[in-house]
Scaffold this active site. Structure first.
Site, PDB file in Angstrom:
ATOM      1  N   GLU A 198       0.770  -1.484  -0.224  1.00 33.87           N
ATOM      2  CA  GLU A 198       0.053   0.057   0.118  1.00 33.87           C
ATOM      3  C   GLU A 198       1.499   1.316   0.415  1.00 33.87           C
ATOM      4  O   GLU A 198       1.855   1.465   0.839  1.00 33.87           O
ATOM      5  CB  GLU A 198      -0.541  -0.334   1.510  1.00 33.87           C
ATOM      6  CG  GLU A 198      -2.077   1.452   1.104  1.00 33.87           C
ATOM      7  CD  GLU A 198      -2.379   1.443   3.108  1.00 33.87           C
ATOM      8  OE1 GLU A 198      -2.792   0.138   3.269  1.00 33.87           O
ATOM      9  OE2 GLU A 198      -3.214   2.515   2.887  1.00 33.87           O
ATOM     10  N   ASP A 228      -4.861   9.956   9.700  1.00 38.02           N
ATOM     11  CA  ASP A 228      -3.999   9.836   9.763  1.00 38.02           C
ATOM     12  C   ASP A 228      -3.807  10.720  11.163  1.00 38.02           C
ATOM     13  O   ASP A 228      -3.607  11.586  11.336  1.00 38.02           O
ATOM     14  CB  ASP A 228      -3.390   9.705   9.193  1.00 38.02           C
ATOM     15  CG  ASP A 228      -3.423   8.897   8.077  1.00 38.02           C
ATOM     16  OD1 ASP A 228      -3.013   8.228   8.329  1.00 38.02           O
ATOM     17  OD2 ASP A 228      -2.853   9.624   6.802  1.00 38.02           O
TER      18      ASP A 228
END
Lengths: 233, 274
Positions: B53, B64
């Protein structure tokens, strides 16, 4: 004062944009016990509409006071535009009044040409930030460009999707600024249209400084919403 | 000609048939530099990651936590551009199916179809889109279908049954189940709510389910592998690179962490805590 804990933001550019990033991060982690209450009219649906409805008291009161004090509607409503919360609040009160012109002023910062400003509508392009599609200050890769303004509330690289008309209003002009800055970009808003897609269509509208002439025989009056305060004169 | 075809699902199903879970490893493109990120991701694939990824560094990564935020900032400060991501994908995709994880605005800015075309030409498998909901994804869905790319949407413990069905239907490749309500980042303990979420997803689809958020070592990977088709690890890789003194130390750290996690996903199935 009311028991809230104020958490300063230390990430990114430490402006309103980064505070919203942090608020969203905190919210997803505490969604069971926390409600998201963004003060500006940005973010994902239905939050911009909620802010619009909660801030429209500005416009409703300005309209009522104008009728009470002047005996008629103002010729124009003027607001500063950052994320757009006070502007949408003021404008919403006058949306049904065809005769009232709506003017929004953006933060020119050091000048749009310098790159240090928060003039999203003037210099932005269509993009998605914080769950909203609007005009954004962004680079060629879609990375957000940091905004600059001496006003913390205007220091945001996008603006609310609930503003009247298309996301970009019609009739941009720059004119004499009411601030110590040499000039300030401003826009006039068309009436709401069916389209919700960003549009670059522009129409010509008189500059604020020409309003006295355009309003004909009677003395002109404006409602201005510079920040928290709305004045009628 | 499109080189797409190395989509994720066959790899995930092969792992399932082998009686184990798959390991999906994440690092941002351009972190710490474009060339170094290519080296690190290839090392990850060689050391046992089944699927790669690649993160597209973005200025406002709201899903995040601080670790990946720091890596994205470093990548952007080093001058990483969207076009660089395709070069990173091309290098990683030689070794393993490679997806790009990206926030939506950079894709829209690049041009949705152009992005899909360039990703397919680079040999990429598809996109993981954390801030794009299937209801608003028509343009991406049609571009992905045109170019044969995986479409990975996210579900969360808070997702309703209706939303689980909608997202699962829209996914191709696998379904990304966020193990906790929150942002990315290593956590002390694995999620208590993820097993139930995966069970709810399995009730509406037979597509593979990957679980991400919070896993940082082989022991935790084994716990998650007991109920998921894939274990997705990101922040722990980023942290291992941040903490390494130089590039060769970073390569060694990524290799060691990958090996530990790959061992974990092989130990998982059948050892589920009752």
């Amino acid at each position: 004062m009311l028991g809230a804990e104020v958490v300063p933001v230390s990430s990114g550019s430490r402006t309103l944009k980064d505070a919203i990033n942090e608020a969203l991060r905190d919210w997803v982690a505490n969604v069971d016990s926390t409600h998201y209450l963004l003060g500006t009219a940005a973010g994902a649906h239905p939050f911009p509409a909620l802010v619009r409805d909660f801030t429209r008291g500005i416009g409703d009161e300005a309209r009522a006071q104008s009728l009470e004090l002047l005996g008629r509607l103002p010729d124009a409503a003027l607001a500063c535009v950052g994320g757009g919360s006070n502007a949408i609040g003021l404008f919403t009160g006058f949306l049904a009044d065809e005769s009232v012109r709506l003017y929004g002023f953006e933060a020119g910062g050091d000048g749009v040409d310098t790159g240090r400003h928060a003039a999203t509508i003037t210099a932005g392009d269509v993009g998605v930030l914080h769950g909203t599609r609007s005009f954004l200050l962004q680079d060629g890769d879609g990375q957000t460009i940091e905004s600059h303004s001496i006003s913390a509330g205007l220091d945001y690289p996008g603006w609310g999707p609930s503003m009247p008309g298309s996301p970009r209003p019609a009739g941009r002009r720059t004119g004499p600024s009411p601030t110590p800055r040499p000039w300030m970009p401003w826009w006039s808003w068309p009436r709401p249209r069916a389209s919700s897609q960003p549009s670059r269509a522009r129409t010509r509208s008189p500059a604020p400084s020409t309003l006295p002439a355009s309003s004909g025989r009677r003395p002109h009056s404006w409602c201005a919403c510079p920040a928290e305060e709305t004045r009628t004169w | 000609m499109s080189r797409a075809g190395r989509t994720a699902r066959p790899t995930l199903e092969a792992a399932r048939e082998a009686g184990r879970s798959a390991l999906i490893g994440y690092l941002p493109a351009g972190f710490p530099t474009v060339d170094a990120s290519i080296g690190l991701l290839r090392e990850m694939a060689r050391s046992g990651a089944d699927v790669i990824e690649v993160g597209l560094p973005y200025s406002d990564p709201v899903m995040d936590g601080p670790t990946i935020q720091a890596a994205a900032q470093q990548a952007l400060a080093a001058g990483t551009r969207t076009a660089d991501v395709f070069a990173v994908v091309a290098a990683a995709a030689e070794l393993a199916p490679t997806l790009v994880m990206t926030y939506w605005n950079p894709v829209e800015r690049y041009g949705v179809d152009r992005f899909a075309a360039d990703l397919a030409s680079a040999g990429g498998a598809g996109l993981i889109t954390p801030d794009l909901i299937p209801d608003e994804a028509a343009e991406w869905v049609s571009a992905a279908d045109r170019h044969g790319l995986d479409k990975v949407f996210l579900v969360a413990p808070s997702s309703t049954e209706q939303r689980l069905a909608l997202a699962s239907d829209a996914c191709r490749g696998f379904i990304y189940a966020a193990a906790v309500m929150g942002v990315t980042g290593a956590r002390e303990q694995t999620s208590l709510v993820a097993p139930d979420l995966v069970k709810r997803v399995r009730a509406v689809t037979d597509k593979p389910v990957g679980v991400g958020l919070g896993v940082s070592n082989g022991r935790q990977a084994a716990e998650v592998a007991a109920y998921a088709d894939a274990v997705i690890v990101g922040s722990a890789f980023v942290r291992s690179v941040l903490e390494a003194g130089d590039e060769s130390a970073a390569l060694a750290a990524v290799a060691a962490l990958t090996a530990d996690l790959a061992c974990g996903v092989r130990a998982g199935l059948g050892s589920a805590p009752s």
